[in-house]
Design a protein around this motif. Sequence first.
Motif, PDB file in Angstrom:
ATOM      1  N   HIS A 173      68.397  -3.729 105.132  1.00 19.87           N
ATOM      2  CA  HIS A 173      67.853  -4.176 106.642  1.00 19.87           C
ATOM      3  C   HIS A 173      66.145  -4.319 106.461  1.00 19.87           C
ATOM      4  CE1 HIS A 173      67.779  -4.286 110.799  1.00 19.87           C
ATOM      5  NE2 HIS A 173      66.929  -3.536 111.227  1.00 19.87           N
ATOM      6  N   ALA A 174      66.053  -5.266 105.598  1.00 16.14           N
ATOM      7  CA  ALA A 174      64.494  -5.453 105.065  1.00 16.14           C
ATOM      8  C   ALA A 174      63.832  -5.656 106.361  1.00 16.14           C
ATOM      9  CB  ALA A 174      64.504  -6.646 104.228  1.00 16.14           C
ATOM     10  N   SER A 175      64.046  -6.336 107.611  1.00 23.23           N
ATOM     11  CA  SER A 175      63.258  -6.531 108.685  1.00 23.23           C
ATOM     12  C   SER A 175      63.052  -5.197 109.581  1.00 23.23           C
ATOM     13  CB  SER A 175      63.860  -7.731 109.645  1.00 23.23           C
ATOM     14  OG  SER A 175      65.174  -7.212 109.911  1.00 23.23           O
ATOM     15  N   GLY A 183      60.076   1.334 104.526  1.00 24.12           N
ATOM     16  CA  GLY A 183      60.147   0.043 104.148  1.00 24.12           C
ATOM     17  C   GLY A 183      61.255   0.129 102.792  1.00 24.12           C
ATOM     18  N   CYS A 217      54.724   3.596 105.529  1.00 25.21           N
ATOM     19  CA  CYS A 217      55.084   2.188 105.323  1.00 25.21           C
ATOM     20  C   CYS A 217      56.259   2.008 103.989  1.00 25.21           C
ATOM     21  CB  CYS A 217      54.138   1.291 105.150  1.00 25.21           C
ATOM     22  SG  CYS A 217      54.777  -0.321 104.627  1.00 25.21           S
ATOM     23  N   MET A 226      54.235  -5.401 102.055  1.00 27.67           N
ATOM     24  CA  MET A 226      55.616  -4.815 102.578  1.00 27.67           C
ATOM     25  C   MET A 226      55.664  -5.132 103.991  1.00 27.67           C
ATOM     26  SD  MET A 226      57.741  -1.181 102.001  1.00 27.67           S
ATOM     27  CE  MET A 226      57.734  -1.406 100.276  1.00 27.67           C
ATOM     28  N   ALA A 264      64.934  -1.271 103.045  1.00 29.34           N
ATOM     29  CA  ALA A 264      65.500  -2.381 101.829  1.00 29.34           C
ATOM     30  C   ALA A 264      66.654  -1.776 101.342  1.00 29.34           C
ATOM     31  CB  ALA A 264      64.376  -2.469 100.941  1.00 29.34           C
ATOM     32  N   SER A 299      58.318  -7.928 105.719  1.00 34.00           N
ATOM     33  CA  SER A 299      59.078  -7.430 106.714  1.00 34.00           C
ATOM     34  C   SER A 299      59.066  -8.207 107.886  1.00 34.00           C
ATOM     35  CB  SER A 299      58.980  -5.852 106.757  1.00 34.00           C
ATOM     36  OG  SER A 299      59.786  -5.530 107.956  1.00 34.00           O
ATOM     37  N   SER A 300      57.800  -8.609 108.384  1.00 33.08           N
ATOM     38  CA  SER A 300      57.463  -9.454 109.490  1.00 33.08           C
ATOM     39  C   SER A 300      57.974 -10.729 109.529  1.00 33.08           C
ATOM     40  CB  SER A 300      56.005  -9.295 109.911  1.00 33.08           C
ATOM     41  OG  SER A 300      55.458  -8.047 110.293  1.00 33.08           O
ATOM     42  N   SER A 310      57.977   3.692 113.076  1.00 36.25           N
ATOM     43  CA  SER A 310      58.945   3.088 112.032  1.00 36.25           C
ATOM     44  C   SER A 310      59.426   4.453 111.300  1.00 36.25           C
ATOM     45  CB  SER A 310      58.198   2.202 111.048  1.00 36.25           C
ATOM     46  OG  SER A 310      58.993   1.736 110.082  1.00 36.25           O
TER      47      SER A 310
END
Length: 687
Positions: free
Chosen positions: A280-282, A272, A268, A196, A276, A200-201, A548
């Motif tokens: 906004h997956a990034s 994450g 995470c 994940m 998602a 995301s990266s 995060s």
Amino acid sequence: MQGAGFRRTGMEWFSSLPACLLLLAVVLFSTSSDIHNRMLQAGEAIWSGYYKLRMDPVAPTCDPARNIDAAVAAEMAKAPADDDPMAALLGAEKKDPAEVRTAIERSVANCQQAHQTYELLKDQLTPAVRAYRAVELFVADAIAFGLSSQRYILVILVMLCAVTATLTRHHIAMRAMETRLDYTVSYTIQTIANAMLLGSSAIFRQSSLGAETSVSSAELLLHDLWIVGFACLTLASLYRLIRVPEFLKEGGTLNKAFLAVPLYSGMCLISGTYFALIGHASGIGIYLGKMMELADMFLNVGLYVWVGMMLKQTRLATLVFNVFRPWRLPPEMLAVVAVLVAAVPTAYTGASGIFVIAAGAVIYSELRAAGARRQLALAATAMSGSLGVVLRPCLLVVVIAYLNREVTTDELFGWGIWVFVLTSSLFILVAMTVNRRSQFDLAPAAEAFPAMLQAVRPLIPYVLVIAGVVLFYRIALDVKMDEFSAPRLLPVILLAILVYEHVSLKKDRSRVSGELHHQGLERSVRGATNDTTAEIGALLLLLGLSVSIGGVIERSHIMQSVPQAFDSPWSAMLLMVAILVVLGMIMDAFGAVILVTATVANIAYSSGIDPIHFWMVTLVAFELGYLSPPVALNHLLARQVVGEAEILAAQQETGTFYQRHERIIMPLIAMGLSLLVVAFVPLIFYA
């Protein structure tokens, strides 16, 4: 905590050597700025006007022998005639010959001065100046390179150490992996979380390329480093998932297996999934990228951990405890001494968790060697960094003052002394009353004092080594020991101590019989760096994912459901305490301060809570959060450095409920009482 039963192989330097070089580079780059400043001062003192000699002088292009009369005549010839109708129509002004001459004379004088300066500088630019300038400009370039490389060094260090922590099963979790089910569940979720992070990266990189603003090559390289790092981390966890160790037991339950999942993996999955779902997956990649804005701070965390691991390799802690042993202090009082003494280095590291992971093993082993029971030693280890975060020159307080104009460092540190006195007093009260299980029978002063003075003597060379390094920086580089210089001074101090021990103990091995065996300089540095790599990977990855989680809290607008002001500061303070303790449970100190500044602080100010009072409460509440189940991060970090075997042995001890859970309850009582007093007693006087 994980990593029990793992033994590093001869391949250890494949991770430790690069990490060691990166940490040394951070120290070197940060010190080079001090060297450069001193070089500029020395250059100016030796060659007056050295600042002008840093670049080759350029010859002026003007003519110093210019004929003034001819120039005036030429300029006047350009002037319009008196009867020129076009000039009158355009409004051209007539030139005064005297003013023209004055201007030209001034121009010629300036030109002559420029030529004189050029000749003077050219004469001053001797071979010695050129050689000195070459070195000084090289140092300046090194500084520029170091400042621009901080972000890349941080990414490489985090990823290198995170992969090491994954391969060595050293990530921070609620419990260690004991069964095959624990192992499978833990590494399955780690692999999913790492994938994940990788995704995301990658999405963040693509969205950056598709944005209207152009992406620099430096930013693109940073994206690529994150992607490569998370790809390696995913492969490492997948490799561990496939290669199940043979020594693990069969059986197990899912409830316990999920507790063996590293905390960063859970953070995470939560962040994450949230990002998602909102499209906004990034998001994780973006908030991890925000670590780069504070790259120097996170690199300092790595340096502090390295310092702590080098401290473990020295005899310094043993010699300090030897000073108190002649008094035959009861274990409870010795634990008090350890926690109070630890407040000073905690003030320099800036966060209690950093100090626990850096020096917790030393405190625990020395308390156990002095006769303290496991539960008491574990309680003191987890709490060893909790009292010093309010003392000068704690970096966390500096960050608070930087982000909040309502307070200053002098105000916070001034009240921090009183908070330290309060928390220390309550800790002593709890330790010597509620916690007391041994007789209070000190040795006679006539017997203990001479022995204590004898124990002080071996410490004198260490004091001289430390003072020598501090004075060298102060005199040679004009750098004093404070919260800004400590990250680069402390590694040098510990390396100097290791060099001293290497030389002195090599000459007289008999003097250290029965004490910590010194293995030599190379082995000591290697052992410290081996421990550092896994600890940095576990800690920095956890800190990054806590940022995060802070992003989730910020974007979910949870705080908007809370009234933006309360009629009563008492009710506001009650809510603040609850929120701050919870934040302390799930976030690192620096990330939590940033989040509190953006959300909670203004509510407190609007409700009539004094800003200094609020931030003192915040610091104490955070420390209580770090000691509070179910997460109890400081206890997890203590387990990380002490070892699972000691925790299991402590859990098997018998006694009352309090005695069996003393390591958890004792810090909660001390810090809980402190928080109640700090939060509500001042309201009596100004609310």
